[in-house]
Design an enzyme around this catalytic site. Structure first.
Site, PDB file in Angstrom:
ATOM      1  N   GLN A 103     -52.312   9.255 -23.137  1.00  0.00           N
ATOM      2  CA  GLN A 103     -51.620   9.423 -24.201  1.00  0.00           C
ATOM      3  C   GLN A 103     -51.910  10.776 -25.010  1.00  0.00           C
ATOM      4  O   GLN A 103     -51.262  11.149 -26.020  1.00  0.00           O
ATOM      5  CB  GLN A 103     -51.779   8.307 -25.428  1.00  0.00           C
ATOM      6  CG  GLN A 103     -51.426   6.879 -24.684  1.00  0.00           C
ATOM      7  CD  GLN A 103     -52.092   5.969 -25.559  1.00  0.00           C
ATOM      8  OE1 GLN A 103     -51.214   5.400 -26.580  1.00  0.00           O
ATOM      9  NE2 GLN A 103     -53.260   5.166 -25.488  1.00  0.00           N
ATOM     10  N   ASN A 104     -53.055  11.440 -24.541  1.00  0.00           N
ATOM     11  CA  ASN A 104     -53.409  12.649 -25.158  1.00  0.00           C
ATOM     12  C   ASN A 104     -52.730  13.804 -24.910  1.00  0.00           C
ATOM     13  O   ASN A 104     -52.192  13.943 -23.693  1.00  0.00           O
ATOM     14  CB  ASN A 104     -55.077  12.898 -24.915  1.00  0.00           C
ATOM     15  CG  ASN A 104     -56.023  11.984 -25.465  1.00  0.00           C
ATOM     16  OD1 ASN A 104     -55.291  10.975 -26.309  1.00  0.00           O
ATOM     17  ND2 ASN A 104     -57.151  11.685 -25.044  1.00  0.00           N
ATOM     18  N   VAL A 105     -52.631  14.756 -25.882  1.00  0.00           N
ATOM     19  CA  VAL A 105     -51.768  15.923 -25.600  1.00  0.00           C
ATOM     20  C   VAL A 105     -52.625  17.217 -25.346  1.00  0.00           C
ATOM     21  O   VAL A 105     -52.550  18.290 -25.562  1.00  0.00           O
ATOM     22  CB  VAL A 105     -50.715  16.081 -26.668  1.00  0.00           C
ATOM     23  CG1 VAL A 105     -49.804  14.931 -26.755  1.00  0.00           C
ATOM     24  CG2 VAL A 105     -51.277  16.398 -28.249  1.00  0.00           C
ATOM     25  N   ASP A 106     -53.962  17.059 -25.548  1.00  0.00           N
ATOM     26  CA  ASP A 106     -55.005  18.082 -25.545  1.00  0.00           C
ATOM     27  C   ASP A 106     -55.248  18.876 -24.470  1.00  0.00           C
ATOM     28  O   ASP A 106     -55.796  20.113 -24.609  1.00  0.00           O
ATOM     29  CB  ASP A 106     -56.211  17.696 -26.550  1.00  0.00           C
ATOM     30  CG  ASP A 106     -57.094  16.291 -25.546  1.00  0.00           C
ATOM     31  OD1 ASP A 106     -56.936  16.661 -24.513  1.00  0.00           O
ATOM     32  OD2 ASP A 106     -57.685  15.658 -26.193  1.00  0.00           O
ATOM     33  N   HIS A 121     -47.334  11.376 -23.383  1.00  0.00           N
ATOM     34  CA  HIS A 121     -46.952  11.800 -24.733  1.00  0.00           C
ATOM     35  C   HIS A 121     -46.856  13.520 -24.691  1.00  0.00           C
ATOM     36  O   HIS A 121     -46.796  14.302 -25.761  1.00  0.00           O
ATOM     37  CB  HIS A 121     -47.572  11.515 -25.703  1.00  0.00           C
ATOM     38  CG  HIS A 121     -47.672   9.878 -25.880  1.00  0.00           C
ATOM     39  ND1 HIS A 121     -48.645   9.263 -26.830  1.00  0.00           N
ATOM     40  CD2 HIS A 121     -46.866   9.255 -25.476  1.00  0.00           C
ATOM     41  CE1 HIS A 121     -48.246   7.943 -26.826  1.00  0.00           C
ATOM     42  NE2 HIS A 121     -47.289   7.658 -26.090  1.00  0.00           N
ATOM     43  N   CYS A 129     -37.793  24.682 -26.567  1.00  0.00           N
ATOM     44  CA  CYS A 129     -36.725  25.128 -26.909  1.00  0.00           C
ATOM     45  C   CYS A 129     -35.680  23.938 -27.942  1.00  0.00           C
ATOM     46  O   CYS A 129     -35.443  23.003 -26.978  1.00  0.00           O
ATOM     47  CB  CYS A 129     -35.619  26.046 -26.389  1.00  0.00           C
ATOM     48  SG  CYS A 129     -34.419  26.629 -27.371  1.00  0.00           S
ATOM     49  N   CYS A 132     -31.966  25.097 -26.157  1.00  0.00           N
ATOM     50  CA  CYS A 132     -31.453  25.156 -24.564  1.00  0.00           C
ATOM     51  C   CYS A 132     -32.662  24.204 -23.729  1.00  0.00           C
ATOM     52  O   CYS A 132     -32.272  24.160 -22.529  1.00  0.00           O
ATOM     53  CB  CYS A 132     -31.637  26.680 -24.256  1.00  0.00           C
ATOM     54  SG  CYS A 132     -33.293  27.450 -24.074  1.00  0.00           S
ATOM     55  N   CYS A 150     -37.491  30.665 -29.362  1.00  0.00           N
ATOM     56  CA  CYS A 150     -37.125  30.863 -28.034  1.00  0.00           C
ATOM     57  C   CYS A 150     -36.615  32.066 -27.542  1.00  0.00           C
ATOM     58  O   CYS A 150     -35.821  32.730 -28.392  1.00  0.00           O
ATOM     59  CB  CYS A 150     -36.219  29.557 -27.441  1.00  0.00           C
ATOM     60  SG  CYS A 150     -35.797  29.685 -25.818  1.00  0.00           S
ATOM     61  N   SER A 191     -56.178   2.818 -29.728  1.00  0.00           N
ATOM     62  CA  SER A 191     -56.133   1.631 -30.547  1.00  0.00           C
ATOM     63  C   SER A 191     -55.264   0.684 -29.980  1.00  0.00           C
ATOM     64  O   SER A 191     -54.985  -0.277 -30.471  1.00  0.00           O
ATOM     65  CB  SER A 191     -55.546   2.234 -31.811  1.00  0.00           C
ATOM     66  OG  SER A 191     -54.484   2.774 -31.856  1.00  0.00           O
TER      67      SER A 191
HETATM   68  P1  NAD Z   1     -55.844   6.096 -32.370  1.00  0.00           P
HETATM   69  O1  NAD Z   1     -56.082   7.236 -33.160  1.00  0.00           O
HETATM   70  O2  NAD Z   1     -54.649   5.401 -32.684  1.00  0.00           O
HETATM   71  O3  NAD Z   1     -56.974   5.511 -31.821  1.00  0.00           O
HETATM   72  C1  NAD Z   1     -58.035   6.128 -31.386  1.00  0.00           C
HETATM   73  C2  NAD Z   1     -59.062   4.824 -30.734  1.00  0.00           C
HETATM   74  O4  NAD Z   1     -60.196   5.655 -30.296  1.00  0.00           O
HETATM   75  C3  NAD Z   1     -59.592   3.800 -32.049  1.00  0.00           C
HETATM   76  O5  NAD Z   1     -59.477   2.379 -31.432  1.00  0.00           O
HETATM   77  C4  NAD Z   1     -61.153   4.141 -32.171  1.00  0.00           C
HETATM   78  O6  NAD Z   1     -61.674   2.915 -32.198  1.00  0.00           O
HETATM   79  C5  NAD Z   1     -61.569   4.865 -30.751  1.00  0.00           C
HETATM   80  N1  NAD Z   1     -62.447   5.652 -30.827  1.00  0.00           N
HETATM   81  C6  NAD Z   1     -62.851   6.455 -31.580  1.00  0.00           C
HETATM   82  N2  NAD Z   1     -63.873   7.254 -31.064  1.00  0.00           N
HETATM   83  C7  NAD Z   1     -64.150   6.641 -29.878  1.00  0.00           C
HETATM   84  C8  NAD Z   1     -65.395   7.256 -28.931  1.00  0.00           C
HETATM   85  N3  NAD Z   1     -66.015   7.912 -29.245  1.00  0.00           N
HETATM   86  N4  NAD Z   1     -65.110   6.313 -27.937  1.00  0.00           N
HETATM   87  C9  NAD Z   1     -64.317   5.321 -27.788  1.00  0.00           C
HETATM   88  N5  NAD Z   1     -63.498   4.990 -28.750  1.00  0.00           N
HETATM   89  C10 NAD Z   1     -63.316   5.615 -29.576  1.00  0.00           C
HETATM   90  O7  NAD Z   1     -55.166   7.205 -30.902  1.00  0.00           O
HETATM   91  P2  NAD Z   1     -54.367   6.583 -29.770  1.00  0.00           P
HETATM   92  O8  NAD Z   1     -54.418   5.227 -29.368  1.00  0.00           O
HETATM   93  O9  NAD Z   1     -54.419   7.554 -28.520  1.00  0.00           O
HETATM   94  O10 NAD Z   1     -52.729   6.573 -30.188  1.00  0.00           O
HETATM   95  C11 NAD Z   1     -52.304   7.873 -31.375  1.00  0.00           C
HETATM   96  C12 NAD Z   1     -51.424   8.595 -30.593  1.00  0.00           C
HETATM   97  O11 NAD Z   1     -51.968  10.072 -31.188  1.00  0.00           O
HETATM   98  C13 NAD Z   1     -51.071   8.906 -29.285  1.00  0.00           C
HETATM   99  O12 NAD Z   1     -49.871   9.016 -28.893  1.00  0.00           O
HETATM  100  C14 NAD Z   1     -51.835  10.516 -29.011  1.00  0.00           C
HETATM  101  O13 NAD Z   1     -50.795  11.046 -28.199  1.00  0.00           O
HETATM  102  C15 NAD Z   1     -51.820  10.960 -30.259  1.00  0.00           C
HETATM  103  N6  NAD Z   1     -53.398  11.696 -30.404  1.00  0.00           N
HETATM  104  C16 NAD Z   1     -53.733  12.592 -29.532  1.00  0.00           C
HETATM  105  C17 NAD Z   1     -54.828  13.258 -29.639  1.00  0.00           C
HETATM  106  C18 NAD Z   1     -55.357  14.177 -28.277  1.00  0.00           C
HETATM  107  O14 NAD Z   1     -54.607  14.633 -27.593  1.00  0.00           O
HETATM  108  N7  NAD Z   1     -56.695  14.304 -28.461  1.00  0.00           N
HETATM  109  C19 NAD Z   1     -55.497  13.034 -30.658  1.00  0.00           C
HETATM  110  C20 NAD Z   1     -54.906  12.392 -31.844  1.00  0.00           C
HETATM  111  C21 NAD Z   1     -53.746  11.528 -31.650  1.00  0.00           C
END
Ligand code: NAD
Length: 242
Positions: A103-106, A121, A129, A132, A150, A191
């Site tokens: 789910q991370n975008v990083d 995500h 854009c 377009c 763009c 979470s």
């Molecule tokens: P969330 O913020 O809802 O939950 C983070 C979860 O990580 C929590 O349950 C927490 O207990 C757990 N956590 C925190 N530190 C930890 C560690 N060191 N080890 C293990 N678990 C740990 O994040 P989510 O569930 O990914 O949903 C949030 C949305 O936010 C996603 O759609 C995501 O795209 C986006 N998001 C992405 C980033 C990123 O790309 N790094 C950062 C923030 C949010």
């Protein structure tokens, strides 16, 4: 059973499986210094992240949303993948049927060396854009001026999926397929509140997979998975997957 015993049981499931899927969330990048959405108390300019990551927020004030993304881009640009990301790279090399769904975008999974993670995500380093639809990669930590524009003259938006938007269809299809065919689903640092991503846990369970959670805190799925390991992913994953 204590964490140690549970961990051994979970490690055995993973070792014996050939098809392993992993679903990660913001928690796996927390030890790299990237804030999650729901753990941090510090608000950014008195806004909640969930209130900025929406199409409505962007329509209302694109510059404000872009400033927030610029801030996140600059934090991520300084971050390095951690031991949790690296443990998943090593796991991938031992499993012919491995799928990493994030789910991370990083972009930290790819920077650690994971091959083709499924980006549910989107990607914070992509600009798209608003007219377009052309998407371009841009790795500058600080975009200036804001909002970026763009070649066609229209405003660009971050290439991420906001709350209320659909997931990229082909990425989602592959993620569902991987969850359905996995023998083990490992759920790390999420979470499990954001759908449809969190629904992959049920998809895997219904198809008979063992499910293992690694999280620093209890989540709504902690009581539903086969094994829930409490702690930091940068510490647990290297031990679990060694
Ligand atoms: P969330 O913020 O809802 O939950 C983070 C979860 O990580 C929590 O349950 C927490 O207990 C757990 N956590 C925190 N530190 C930890 C560690 N060191 N080890 C293990 N678990 C740990 O994040 P989510 O569930 O990914 O949903 C949030 C949305 O936010 C996603 O759609 C995501 O795209 C986006 N998001 C992405 C980033 C990123 O790309 N790094 C950062 C923030 C949010």
């Amino acid at each position: 059973m204590e964490n140690g015993g549970l961990q051994q049981t979970a490690a055995g499931w993973i070792r014996r499986a050939t098809r392993v899927a992993v679903l990660t969330g913001a928690g796996i990048s927390a030890e790299s210094g990237i804030p999650t959405f729901r753990d941090n108390n510090g608000l950014w300019r008195n806004f909640r992240a969930e209130d900025l990551a929406t199409p409505q927020a962007f329509a209302r004030d694109p510059r404000l949303v872009w400033e927030w993304y610029n801030w996140r881009r600059s934090l991520i640009a300084q971050a390095e993948p951690n031991a949790g990301h690296q443990a998943l790279v090593a796991l991938e090399q031992t499993k012919p049927g491995f799928t990493l769904i994030t789910q991370n975008v990083d972009g930290l999974h790819a920077r650690a060396g994971s091959r083709d993670p499924l980006l549910l995500h989107g990607d914070i380093w992509t600009l798209r854009c608003t007219r377009c639809g052309v998407a371009v990669e841009d790795h500058r930590a600080n975009l200036d001026p804001l909002p970026p524009v763009c070649g066609c003259g229209a405003m660009q938006r971050p290439g991420v999926v906001w709350f209320g938007e659909s997931l990229p269809a082909e990425v989602w299809r592959k993620a569902e397929q991987a969850a359905r065919s996995a023998e083990v689903l490992l759920v790390v640092g999420t979470s499990a509140l954001v759908y449809p991503a969190a629904g992959l846990i049920q998809v895997a369970q219904q198809a008979g997979a063992k499910t293992i959670e690694v999280n620093a805190a209890e989540t709504p799925v902690s009581g539903q998975v086969d094994c829930s390991l409490r702690g930091r992913s940068g510490e647990i994953l290297p031990r679990l997957l060694e």
